[in-house]
Design a protein around this motif. Sequence first.
Motif, PDB file in Angstrom:
ATOM      1  N   SER A 221       0.863  -1.178   0.000  1.00  0.00           N
ATOM      2  CA  SER A 221       0.000   0.000   0.000  1.00  0.00           C
ATOM      3  C   SER A 221       0.899   1.228   0.000  1.00  0.00           C
ATOM      4  N   GLY A 222       0.540   2.208  -0.803  1.00  0.00           N
ATOM      5  CA  GLY A 222       1.295   3.448  -0.829  1.00  0.00           C
ATOM      6  C   GLY A 222       2.568   3.401  -1.629  1.00  0.00           C
TER       7      GLY A 222
ATOM      8  N   ALA B 249       0.191   2.013   6.561  1.00  0.00           N
ATOM      9  CA  ALA B 249       0.337   0.932   7.542  1.00  0.00           C
ATOM     10  C   ALA B 249      -1.027   0.531   8.093  1.00  0.00           C
ATOM     11  N   ALA B 250      -1.877   1.502   8.349  1.00  0.00           N
ATOM     12  CA  ALA B 250      -3.220   1.208   8.856  1.00  0.00           C
ATOM     13  C   ALA B 250      -4.030   0.430   7.822  1.00  0.00           C
TER      14      ALA B 250
ATOM     15  N   SER C  92       7.637  -1.376   7.039  1.00  0.00           N
ATOM     16  CA  SER C  92       7.479   0.017   6.641  1.00  0.00           C
ATOM     17  C   SER C  92       8.866   0.609   6.459  1.00  0.00           C
ATOM     18  N   GLY C  93       8.946   1.574   5.613  1.00  0.00           N
ATOM     19  CA  GLY C  93      10.232   2.202   5.376  1.00  0.00           C
ATOM     20  C   GLY C  93      10.613   2.150   3.921  1.00  0.00           C
TER      21      GLY C  93
ATOM     22  N   HIS D 109       9.040  -6.605  -9.081  1.00  0.00           N
ATOM     23  CA  HIS D 109       9.223  -7.109  -7.726  1.00  0.00           C
ATOM     24  C   HIS D 109       9.637  -5.965  -6.812  1.00  0.00           C
ATOM     25  N   VAL D 110       9.250  -6.067  -5.542  1.00  0.00           N
ATOM     26  CA  VAL D 110       9.551  -5.053  -4.539  1.00  0.00           C
ATOM     27  C   VAL D 110      10.551  -5.647  -3.544  1.00  0.00           C
ATOM     28  N   PHE D 111      11.565  -4.859  -3.187  1.00  0.00           N
ATOM     29  CA  PHE D 111      12.583  -5.288  -2.247  1.00  0.00           C
ATOM     30  C   PHE D 111      12.653  -4.274  -1.093  1.00  0.00           C
ATOM     31  N   GLY D 112      12.817  -4.747   0.109  1.00  0.00           N
ATOM     32  CA  GLY D 112      13.003  -3.870   1.257  1.00  0.00           C
ATOM     33  C   GLY D 112      14.280  -4.263   1.985  1.00  0.00           C
TER      34      GLY D 112
END
Length: 109
Positions: free
Chosen positions: A23-24, A48-49, A83-84, A105-108
Amino acid sequence: TSAFSDQSVYVMERTSERCLAVSGLVDYVEGRGNKQTSADANLPRLYAAKLATASLKLLSNMSAVKVPKYPRSMLQLRVALHSGASQGGVVGLQNISLLQVPHYHVFGP
């Protein structure tokens, strides 16, 4: 995915054992591109909510999910939120209905 539909949560990747929802990640505001302003300071909390609400909806519906092959077993769900900072990009191609489409793809950290 109905738990996600009203929360602006998008399923990015799904396998037999896991689901990556975000999200976001992309919020384009007409007229100012993707630049953040001081009014956007609460957006991370909002995202986050939204993820937490969607996760709680999934958890509350777990007892209704029945696996025909294992009628006495209860399906379990594990939820983790991050988050971050994150990065995303095209990591290859995937075949969908005889078409090759980019696989994002998303990486954190």
